[in-house]
Scaffold this motif. Structure first.
Motif, PDB file in Angstrom:
ATOM      1  N   LEU A   7     -38.881 -10.051   3.978  1.00  0.00           N
ATOM      2  CA  LEU A   7     -39.375  -9.092   2.995  1.00  0.00           C
ATOM      3  C   LEU A   7     -39.556  -9.818   1.676  1.00  0.00           C
ATOM      4  CD1 LEU A   7     -40.012  -6.148   2.114  1.00  0.00           C
ATOM      5  CD2 LEU A   7     -37.599  -5.972   1.449  1.00  0.00           C
ATOM      6  N   ASN A   8     -40.774  -9.771   1.130  1.00  0.00           N
ATOM      7  CA  ASN A   8     -41.096 -10.448  -0.122  1.00  0.00           C
ATOM      8  C   ASN A   8     -41.480  -9.417  -1.178  1.00  0.00           C
ATOM      9  OD1 ASN A   8     -43.559 -12.989  -1.115  1.00  0.00           O
ATOM     10  ND2 ASN A   8     -41.651 -12.387  -2.074  1.00  0.00           N
ATOM     11  N   ALA A   9     -40.804  -9.412  -2.308  1.00  0.00           N
ATOM     12  CA  ALA A   9     -41.127  -8.537  -3.433  1.00  0.00           C
ATOM     13  C   ALA A   9     -41.359  -9.403  -4.664  1.00  0.00           C
ATOM     14  CB  ALA A   9     -40.005  -7.545  -3.694  1.00  0.00           C
ATOM     15  N   GLU A  10     -42.349  -9.018  -5.478  1.00  0.00           N
ATOM     16  CA  GLU A  10     -42.734  -9.896  -6.591  1.00  0.00           C
ATOM     17  C   GLU A  10     -43.212  -9.089  -7.785  1.00  0.00           C
ATOM     18  OE1 GLU A  10     -44.979 -13.582  -5.629  1.00  0.00           O
ATOM     19  OE2 GLU A  10     -46.511 -12.712  -6.927  1.00  0.00           O
ATOM     20  N   GLY A  11     -42.917  -9.570  -8.980  1.00  0.00           N
ATOM     21  CA  GLY A  11     -43.422  -8.996 -10.211  1.00  0.00           C
ATOM     22  C   GLY A  11     -44.260 -10.004 -10.963  1.00  0.00           C
ATOM     23  N   GLN A  12     -45.316  -9.514 -11.616  1.00  0.00           N
ATOM     24  CA  GLN A  12     -46.202 -10.360 -12.421  1.00  0.00           C
ATOM     25  C   GLN A  12     -46.425  -9.688 -13.772  1.00  0.00           C
ATOM     26  OE1 GLN A  12     -49.800 -10.611 -10.137  1.00  0.00           O
ATOM     27  NE2 GLN A  12     -48.766 -11.410  -8.323  1.00  0.00           N
ATOM     28  N   TYR A  13     -46.621 -10.495 -14.811  1.00  0.00           N
ATOM     29  CA  TYR A  13     -46.917  -9.911 -16.112  1.00  0.00           C
ATOM     30  C   TYR A  13     -47.978 -10.732 -16.837  1.00  0.00           C
ATOM     31  CZ  TYR A  13     -46.615  -7.852 -20.696  1.00  0.00           C
ATOM     32  OH  TYR A  13     -46.936  -7.218 -21.863  1.00  0.00           O
ATOM     33  N   SER A  14     -49.073 -10.063 -17.205  1.00  0.00           N
ATOM     34  CA  SER A  14     -50.118 -10.638 -18.040  1.00  0.00           C
ATOM     35  C   SER A  14     -50.856  -9.463 -18.673  1.00  0.00           C
ATOM     36  CB  SER A  14     -51.074 -11.494 -17.209  1.00  0.00           C
ATOM     37  OG  SER A  14     -52.099 -12.016 -18.006  1.00  0.00           O
ATOM     38  N   GLU A  15     -50.477  -9.070 -19.868  1.00  0.00           N
ATOM     39  CA  GLU A  15     -50.979  -7.873 -20.542  1.00  0.00           C
ATOM     40  C   GLU A  15     -50.393  -6.605 -19.921  1.00  0.00           C
ATOM     41  OE1 GLU A  15     -53.429  -7.116 -23.112  1.00  0.00           O
ATOM     42  OE2 GLU A  15     -53.076  -9.164 -23.758  1.00  0.00           O
ATOM     43  N   ARG A  16     -50.311  -6.535 -18.592  1.00  0.00           N
ATOM     44  CA  ARG A  16     -49.746  -5.394 -17.884  1.00  0.00           C
ATOM     45  C   ARG A  16     -48.675  -5.899 -16.914  1.00  0.00           C
ATOM     46  NH1 ARG A  16     -52.431  -1.054 -20.378  1.00  0.00           N
ATOM     47  NH2 ARG A  16     -51.945   0.251 -18.579  1.00  0.00           N
ATOM     48  N   PHE A  17     -47.656  -5.066 -16.665  1.00  0.00           N
ATOM     49  CA  PHE A  17     -46.619  -5.428 -15.704  1.00  0.00           C
ATOM     50  C   PHE A  17     -47.110  -5.140 -14.288  1.00  0.00           C
ATOM     51  CE2 PHE A  17     -42.788  -4.328 -13.213  1.00  0.00           C
ATOM     52  CZ  PHE A  17     -42.189  -5.585 -13.254  1.00  0.00           C
ATOM     53  N   SER A  18     -46.742  -5.997 -13.334  1.00  0.00           N
ATOM     54  CA  SER A  18     -47.276  -5.917 -11.977  1.00  0.00           C
ATOM     55  C   SER A  18     -46.183  -6.091 -10.934  1.00  0.00           C
ATOM     56  CB  SER A  18     -48.305  -7.038 -11.760  1.00  0.00           C
ATOM     57  OG  SER A  18     -49.168  -7.176 -12.862  1.00  0.00           O
ATOM     58  N   VAL A  19     -46.317  -5.390  -9.797  1.00  0.00           N
ATOM     59  CA  VAL A  19     -45.411  -5.626  -8.675  1.00  0.00           C
ATOM     60  C   VAL A  19     -46.163  -5.513  -7.360  1.00  0.00           C
ATOM     61  CG1 VAL A  19     -43.351  -4.787  -9.862  1.00  0.00           C
ATOM     62  CG2 VAL A  19     -44.699  -3.204  -8.485  1.00  0.00           C
ATOM     63  N   GLY A  20     -45.608  -6.080  -6.304  1.00  0.00           N
ATOM     64  CA  GLY A  20     -46.191  -5.979  -4.977  1.00  0.00           C
ATOM     65  C   GLY A  20     -45.136  -6.248  -3.924  1.00  0.00           C
ATOM     66  N   ILE A  21     -45.472  -5.967  -2.673  1.00  0.00           N
ATOM     67  CA  ILE A  21     -44.520  -6.118  -1.582  1.00  0.00           C
ATOM     68  C   ILE A  21     -45.257  -6.557  -0.323  1.00  0.00           C
ATOM     69  CG2 ILE A  21     -44.674  -3.701  -0.861  1.00  0.00           C
ATOM     70  CD1 ILE A  21     -41.645  -3.823  -0.326  1.00  0.00           C
ATOM     71  N   ALA A  22     -44.608  -7.390   0.499  1.00  0.00           N
ATOM     72  CA  ALA A  22     -45.199  -7.840   1.756  1.00  0.00           C
ATOM     73  C   ALA A  22     -44.093  -8.094   2.773  1.00  0.00           C
ATOM     74  CB  ALA A  22     -46.019  -9.110   1.550  1.00  0.00           C
ATOM     75  N   VAL A  23     -44.426  -7.919   4.036  1.00  0.00           N
ATOM     76  CA  VAL A  23     -43.528  -8.248   5.137  1.00  0.00           C
ATOM     77  C   VAL A  23     -44.195  -9.341   5.959  1.00  0.00           C
ATOM     78  CG1 VAL A  23     -42.381  -7.423   7.228  1.00  0.00           C
ATOM     79  CG2 VAL A  23     -42.525  -5.942   5.209  1.00  0.00           C
ATOM     80  N   THR A  24     -43.461 -10.445   6.194  1.00  0.00           N
ATOM     81  CA  THR A  24     -43.978 -11.622   6.882  1.00  0.00           C
ATOM     82  C   THR A  24     -43.231 -11.850   8.190  1.00  0.00           C
ATOM     83  OG1 THR A  24     -44.569 -12.670   4.787  1.00  0.00           O
ATOM     84  CG2 THR A  24     -44.386 -14.111   6.689  1.00  0.00           C
ATOM     85  N   TYR A  25     -43.964 -12.312   9.193  1.00  0.00           N
ATOM     86  CA  TYR A  25     -43.335 -12.715  10.454  1.00  0.00           C
ATOM     87  C   TYR A  25     -43.712 -14.152  10.765  1.00  0.00           C
ATOM     88  CZ  TYR A  25     -42.117 -13.122  15.359  1.00  0.00           C
ATOM     89  OH  TYR A  25     -41.585 -13.556  16.547  1.00  0.00           O
ATOM     90  N   ALA A  26     -42.703 -15.009  10.980  1.00  0.00           N
ATOM     91  CA  ALA A  26     -42.912 -16.422  11.311  1.00  0.00           C
ATOM     92  C   ALA A  26     -42.789 -16.610  12.818  1.00  0.00           C
ATOM     93  CB  ALA A  26     -41.892 -17.295  10.586  1.00  0.00           C
ATOM     94  N   TYR A  27     -43.839 -17.164  13.432  1.00  0.00           N
ATOM     95  CA  TYR A  27     -43.862 -17.336  14.881  1.00  0.00           C
ATOM     96  C   TYR A  27     -43.115 -18.597  15.302  1.00  0.00           C
ATOM     97  CZ  TYR A  27     -47.416 -13.703  14.929  1.00  0.00           C
ATOM     98  OH  TYR A  27     -48.086 -12.499  14.777  1.00  0.00           O
ATOM     99  N   GLN A  28     -42.413 -18.500  16.416  1.00  0.00           N
ATOM    100  CA  GLN A  28     -41.729 -19.646  16.995  1.00  0.00           C
ATOM    101  C   GLN A  28     -42.764 -20.503  17.723  1.00  0.00           C
ATOM    102  OE1 GLN A  28     -38.179 -20.291  16.976  1.00  0.00           O
ATOM    103  NE2 GLN A  28     -38.939 -22.284  17.635  1.00  0.00           N
ATOM    104  N   ASN A  29     -42.746 -21.822  17.461  1.00  0.00           N
ATOM    105  CA  ASN A  29     -43.659 -22.715  18.160  1.00  0.00           C
ATOM    106  C   ASN A  29     -43.336 -22.762  19.652  1.00  0.00           C
ATOM    107  OD1 ASN A  29     -45.028 -23.368  15.839  1.00  0.00           O
ATOM    108  ND2 ASN A  29     -43.784 -25.157  15.408  1.00  0.00           N
ATOM    109  N   ARG A  30     -44.333 -22.937  20.453  1.00  0.00           N
ATOM    110  CA  ARG A  30     -44.144 -23.004  21.896  1.00  0.00           C
ATOM    111  C   ARG A  30     -43.284 -24.207  22.288  1.00  0.00           C
ATOM    112  NH1 ARG A  30     -50.038 -21.483  24.596  1.00  0.00           N
ATOM    113  NH2 ARG A  30     -50.153 -19.343  23.787  1.00  0.00           N
ATOM    114  N   GLY A  31     -42.450 -24.017  23.252  1.00  0.00           N
ATOM    115  CA  GLY A  31     -41.605 -25.106  23.720  1.00  0.00           C
ATOM    116  C   GLY A  31     -40.323 -25.253  22.951  1.00  0.00           C
ATOM    117  N   ARG A  32     -40.132 -24.345  21.927  1.00  0.00           N
ATOM    118  CA  ARG A  32     -38.914 -24.416  21.120  1.00  0.00           C
ATOM    119  C   ARG A  32     -37.919 -23.365  21.586  1.00  0.00           C
ATOM    120  NH1 ARG A  32     -38.708 -29.125  18.135  1.00  0.00           N
ATOM    121  NH2 ARG A  32     -40.805 -29.648  17.496  1.00  0.00           N
TER     122      ARG A  32
END
Length: 273
Positions: A248-273
């Protein structure tokens, strides 16, 4: 105990982000400087949401807002040292006071420009330099382009001392794009949580045209190019591992206005591992 703490942080971040008023994200999250792929590299995917808000200017200053939803595919190198990614998403567009008249003789049926979802694409890359086991510094570059223009209609009246004439015009915002680059430092704390922060440079512009030019409404008087007002900003975020390859990634940004966003990431296991 570890799983309970991580789940608590994740749920708390979701609640905070959805109840913060007036957030903004430019083209999605920038993310931590290191790749979220597995240690030996490979593919990761993500879904994200943001509310983009920025100040643009020409003869006047306008606040532009967008709800953005996107899907991302990324490939990271071994040891999280680099990553390339692409995004596809949809966003709406609102411009505050786009139709507000500057003269008493021109009236309009509404003040704000509003249009529904259009597709956009983003390409980006990042590089990361570890500074020991817990710290590091990195840089990123990403650009976003909207594949079609936004359109909206407004009507009103043009008055003079002897007559009152109705009018109707279609305003179009096209070739909306932005490019952003930044650097950040990161720290990995207990439970694999990554904290990061740094400055960024951002440039965006769009072309605006009206089907019929209307005196007294600046954006409709003549064709114009809008550019973002502030180019320098800062951002900070947190990446929380949720287990089984999810983050889970959450982030804030500020440049004249305050900013936020959210993302969910999935990392795949390489084959053979």
């Amino acid at each position: 105990m570890t799983k309970k703490v991580v789940n608590f942080i994740g749920i708390s971040l979701l609640l905070i982000l959805f109840f913060i008023p007036g957030p903004a994200v430019a083209g999605g999250l920038f993310g931590p400087p290191q790749s979220l792929s597995r240690e030996d590299g490979g593919l990761n995917t993500a879904v994200g949401y943001g509310y983009h808000e920025d100040k643009f200017e020409n003869d006047g200053t306008y606040v532009i807002r967008q709800n953005q939803i996107y899907s991302q595919v990324a490939y990271g190198g071994a040891r999280h040292l680099w990553e390339v990614y692409g995004r596809i998403g949809i966003a709406d567009l609102e411009i505050d006071d786009a139709y507000r008249s500057e003269v008493n003789t021109t009236t309009s049926s509404k003040d704000d420009f509003e249009e529904n979802e259009k597709f956009f694409g983003t390409l980006g890359a990042k590089i990361f330099f570890p500074l020991g086991k817990s710290f590091g510094v990195g840089a990123f570059l990403q650009g976003t382009y909207f594949f079609s223009g936004f359109t909206d209609e407004v009507s009103g009246r043009l008055d003079s001392s002897t007559s009152s004439t109705p009018y109707s015009t279609e305003l179009k915002v096209k070739d909306l794009w932005d490019i952003t680059s930044g650097i950040s430092v990161s720290a990995t704390v207990p439970y694999g949580i990554v904290l990061y922060a740094g400055p960024y440079l951002h440039y965006s512009e769009a072309r605006v045209s009206a089907s019929h030019h209307i005196s007294g409404i600046p954006l409709a008087e003549e064709d114009a190019t809008l550019k973002n007002k502030a180019m320098l900003g800062g951002y900070a975020g947190i990446s929380v591992p949720l287990g089984k390859g999810f983050f889970l990634n959450a982030e804030g940004q500020y440049s004249e206005r305050f900013s936020v966003g959210i993302a969910v990431t999935y990392a795949y296991q390489n084959r053979g591992r």
